[in-house]
Design a protein around this motif. Sequence first.
Motif, PDB file in Angstrom:
ATOM      1  N   HIS A 258      -6.707   9.495  -0.788  1.00 54.61           N
ATOM      2  CA  HIS A 258      -5.371   9.209  -0.580  1.00 54.61           C
ATOM      3  C   HIS A 258      -4.763   8.640  -1.720  1.00 54.61           C
ATOM      4  O   HIS A 258      -3.539   9.132  -1.366  1.00 54.61           O
ATOM      5  CB  HIS A 258      -6.197   7.719   0.288  1.00 54.61           C
ATOM      6  N   LEU A 259      -5.193   8.005  -2.605  1.00 56.83           N
ATOM      7  CA  LEU A 259      -4.433   7.232  -4.038  1.00 56.83           C
ATOM      8  C   LEU A 259      -4.442   8.243  -4.864  1.00 56.83           C
ATOM      9  O   LEU A 259      -5.389   8.148  -5.416  1.00 56.83           O
ATOM     10  CB  LEU A 259      -5.320   6.385  -4.139  1.00 56.83           C
ATOM     11  N   HIS A 260      -3.254   8.347  -5.249  1.00 60.26           N
ATOM     12  CA  HIS A 260      -2.789   9.721  -6.246  1.00 60.26           C
ATOM     13  C   HIS A 260      -1.891   9.803  -6.888  1.00 60.26           C
ATOM     14  O   HIS A 260      -1.560   9.886  -8.172  1.00 60.26           O
ATOM     15  CB  HIS A 260      -2.366  11.287  -5.761  1.00 60.26           C
ATOM     16  N   SER A 261      -0.783   8.959  -6.889  1.00 60.64           N
ATOM     17  CA  SER A 261      -0.084   7.951  -7.527  1.00 60.64           C
ATOM     18  C   SER A 261      -0.115   6.703  -8.091  1.00 60.64           C
ATOM     19  O   SER A 261      -1.261   6.298  -8.262  1.00 60.64           O
ATOM     20  CB  SER A 261       1.079   7.782  -6.141  1.00 60.64           C
TER      21      SER A 261
ATOM     22  N   PRO B 191      -0.636   3.527  -6.287  1.00 56.91           N
ATOM     23  CA  PRO B 191      -0.641   3.510  -4.968  1.00 56.91           C
ATOM     24  C   PRO B 191       0.524   3.474  -4.702  1.00 56.91           C
ATOM     25  O   PRO B 191       1.218   2.652  -4.108  1.00 56.91           O
ATOM     26  CB  PRO B 191      -1.643   3.490  -3.954  1.00 56.91           C
ATOM     27  N   SER B 192       1.012   4.515  -3.580  1.00 65.45           N
ATOM     28  CA  SER B 192       1.927   4.377  -2.816  1.00 65.45           C
ATOM     29  C   SER B 192       2.370   3.766  -1.949  1.00 65.45           C
ATOM     30  O   SER B 192       0.498   3.500  -1.260  1.00 65.45           O
ATOM     31  CB  SER B 192       2.490   5.801  -3.063  1.00 65.45           C
TER      32      SER B 192
ATOM     33  N   GLU C 258       0.439   6.265   0.867  1.00 62.08           N
ATOM     34  CA  GLU C 258      -1.257   6.270   0.662  1.00 62.08           C
ATOM     35  C   GLU C 258      -2.066   5.258   0.710  1.00 62.08           C
ATOM     36  O   GLU C 258      -3.151   5.112   1.258  1.00 62.08           O
ATOM     37  CB  GLU C 258      -0.716   6.973  -0.946  1.00 62.08           C
TER      38      GLU C 258
END
Length: 316
Positions: A171-174, A177-178, A181
């Motif tokens: 889930h957490l790619h930014s 995290p955004s 996300e």
Amino acid sequence: MTSSRVAAIDCGTNSIRLLVADVDAAGNLTELDRRMEVVRLGQGVDRTGELAPEALGRTLAVTREYAAAIEAAGAQQVRFVATSATRDARNRDEFFDGVRAALGVDVEVITGAEEAQLSFRGATGAVAEAHAGPFLVVDLGGGSTELVLGTASVDASVSMDIGSVRMTERHLHSDPPSAAEAAAARRDVRAHLDDAARVVPLAKTATLVGLAGSITTVTAHALELTEYSRERVNQAELPVSAVLASCEALLAAPRAERAAMGFLHPGRVDVIAAGALVWSEVVTRVAAEVAAAGGSLTSVVTSEHDILDGIALSMA
């Protein structure tokens, strides 16, 4: 009373840890050596179903280092326990062969239920002296999270396929995290907690006990440590509000800010946001369940004694 020298190794999704201790027949444990290395064995397993070659290399290199330390200490018994990442991997025999070559023992791939029992035994010894049961022990790993309820022994347990590495990769790619996300990750965790609550009566919790690296890191943040202190973190009792505030701060912090935190192990920088998110959801859910049953959960206890201690005690 005679004692035996034992070596316990816990190989999880994110880290591999060693405990060499003397254990007597009454279950008293004297720690001689405790080590931890972040090797990220579970790198990519959720996506590929296999252990990555570089992850295997890192893990087996540390295993060989541990083998030398165990031999130097003169341990009479060794248990090598592997948990979530190895349970999920198609190519785990390659890992098993490497461990056997280094240590001369077979890897024990334990179930989530076995993991829960060992964690409960290791965690509750010291906690029970200062706090009342029933205890809900939460072992938040890289690939899975165990919930174990009991007082003198385990009454109910469940293993959920959510952890700091798995949630990061899923889930957490930014950076950071955004909101979208984080919301998706929370929905995932809450769905697992819905299923878990059908197995473990969370409302019966009198003392909530958190274990493992994500939770000890959140505790160090809440204690405002400038560098990690096992002595300060172990048995720390914190208000629920302080725990949740630290979880939110770690989730919102950019990677560079996390990397500059002196208490945060470099190997956890990339996954602590997900670990903090999972812990915040567990704490929130347990507190709500206790309140709905007419009780009150106002604080959380952190333990540095966990599955490693349970593995060592199992060899007494």
